[in-house]
Motif scaffolding. Structure first.
Motif, PDB file in Angstrom:
ATOM      1  N   TRP A  53      34.185  31.785  45.301  1.00  0.00           N
ATOM      2  CA  TRP A  53      35.079  32.938  45.278  1.00  0.00           C
ATOM      3  C   TRP A  53      36.503  32.546  45.636  1.00  0.00           C
ATOM      4  CZ3 TRP A  53      33.454  38.392  47.097  1.00  0.00           C
ATOM      5  CH2 TRP A  53      32.372  38.841  46.341  1.00  0.00           C
ATOM      6  N   GLY A  59      30.467  33.888  47.538  1.00  0.00           N
ATOM      7  CA  GLY A  59      30.502  35.280  47.970  1.00  0.00           C
ATOM      8  C   GLY A  59      29.728  35.540  49.252  1.00  0.00           C
ATOM      9  N   SER A  74      41.330  37.758  54.525  1.00  0.00           N
ATOM     10  CA  SER A  74      40.315  37.911  53.486  1.00  0.00           C
ATOM     11  C   SER A  74      39.432  39.138  53.686  1.00  0.00           C
ATOM     12  CB  SER A  74      39.446  36.653  53.442  1.00  0.00           C
ATOM     13  OG  SER A  74      38.719  36.548  54.645  1.00  0.00           O
ATOM     14  N   PRO A  77      38.313  40.734  50.052  1.00  0.00           N
ATOM     15  CA  PRO A  77      37.157  40.099  49.416  1.00  0.00           C
ATOM     16  C   PRO A  77      35.867  40.294  50.214  1.00  0.00           C
ATOM     17  CG  PRO A  77      39.023  38.615  49.349  1.00  0.00           C
ATOM     18  CD  PRO A  77      39.413  39.767  50.223  1.00  0.00           C
ATOM     19  N   GLY A 118      36.754  45.160  44.134  1.00  0.00           N
ATOM     20  CA  GLY A 118      36.789  43.890  43.415  1.00  0.00           C
ATOM     21  C   GLY A 118      38.139  43.613  42.782  1.00  0.00           C
ATOM     22  N   ALA A 121      40.356  42.688  45.516  1.00  0.00           N
ATOM     23  CA  ALA A 121      40.040  41.348  46.023  1.00  0.00           C
ATOM     24  C   ALA A 121      40.649  40.279  45.123  1.00  0.00           C
ATOM     25  CB  ALA A 121      38.527  41.168  46.119  1.00  0.00           C
ATOM     26  N   ARG A 125      43.800  37.721  46.153  1.00  0.00           N
ATOM     27  CA  ARG A 125      43.735  36.269  46.036  1.00  0.00           C
ATOM     28  C   ARG A 125      44.870  35.752  45.163  1.00  0.00           C
ATOM     29  NH1 ARG A 125      42.401  35.077  50.177  1.00  0.00           N
ATOM     30  NH2 ARG A 125      42.675  32.965  49.455  1.00  0.00           N
ATOM     31  N   PRO A 136      41.601  33.197  42.867  1.00  0.00           N
ATOM     32  CA  PRO A 136      40.233  33.721  42.836  1.00  0.00           C
ATOM     33  C   PRO A 136      39.321  32.782  42.058  1.00  0.00           C
ATOM     34  CG  PRO A 136      41.663  35.025  41.419  1.00  0.00           C
ATOM     35  CD  PRO A 136      42.535  34.056  42.165  1.00  0.00           C
ATOM     36  N   LEU A 140      33.992  35.267  41.920  1.00  0.00           N
ATOM     37  CA  LEU A 140      34.623  36.554  42.220  1.00  0.00           C
ATOM     38  C   LEU A 140      34.846  37.350  40.941  1.00  0.00           C
ATOM     39  CD1 LEU A 140      35.909  38.473  44.296  1.00  0.00           C
ATOM     40  CD2 LEU A 140      38.008  37.144  44.100  1.00  0.00           C
ATOM     41  N   GLU A 144      32.902  40.799  39.854  1.00  0.00           N
ATOM     42  CA  GLU A 144      33.649  42.026  39.531  1.00  0.00           C
ATOM     43  C   GLU A 144      33.214  42.595  38.185  1.00  0.00           C
ATOM     44  OE1 GLU A 144      36.362  45.193  39.234  1.00  0.00           O
ATOM     45  OE2 GLU A 144      35.322  44.213  40.870  1.00  0.00           O
TER      46      GLU A 144
END
Length: 162
Positions: A53, A59, A74, A77, A118, A121, A125, A136, A140, A144
């Motif tokens: 991720w 993850g 973070s 995420p 997501g 997240a 990133r 990312p 990740l 998503e």
């Protein structure tokens, strides 16, 4: 000639049985082939959770905060990992097993909440800079996409009730 009249107690018992069957049918949903598609999307989500991720952390490591790349910045995420596992994996499994309408709505709404998490997240990133910042990872992005697919399928299922 006409049939003799049924016993009123037998009719009442039959009516209660019919009412109970009706209540059970109203509370359940028939997923049909959609259950297989949802299960496949859940599998893809699980694969996304074990792929990288951010900065080499997958993850599950992001969820548990077990990697040095997972710092204080973070939390988005980490929230996505929590909601995608909660609604995408556990909620979907429970809804498929029990076939309850209420759980289809929980998975639909929770899935869309996780989908927004997501996107945030991925964005967090991409926009983070400084020491230890990383783009990312493929996991990740896969997670998503799988979460959006799962949420869409649950919404279609929840709205299909007539």
């Amino acid at each position: 000639m006409s049939e003799p009249a049924e016993d009123p107690q037998e009719l009442a018992a039959l009516r209660n049985e019919i009412d109970e069957v009706e209540r059970e049918v109203v509370r359940t949903v028939d997923l049909g082939p959609r259950a297989v598609v949802i299960a496949a999307a859940v599998f893809v989500l699980i694969v996304g959770l074990v792929l990288p991720w951010m900065g080499g952390a997958n993850g599950l490591e992001v969820l548990l905060g077990q990697h040095e790349a997972v710092g204080k910045a973070s939390w988005v995420p980490r929230l996505f990992a929590t909601t995608s596992i909660g609604f995408g994996v556990l909620g979907s499994a429970l809804a498929i097993i029990t076939r309850r309408w209420a759980l289809t709505w929980v998975c639909a709404l929770g899935g869309w909440f996780a989908s927004v998490d997501g996107v945030l997240a991925i964005w967090s990133r991409q926009s983070s800079a400084g020491p230890g910042a990383s783009a990312p990872g493929i996991g990740l992005i896969i997670a998503e996409i799988a979460t959006v697919v799962i949420a869409s399928l649950w919404f279609r299922t929840a709205w299909s009730r007539s």
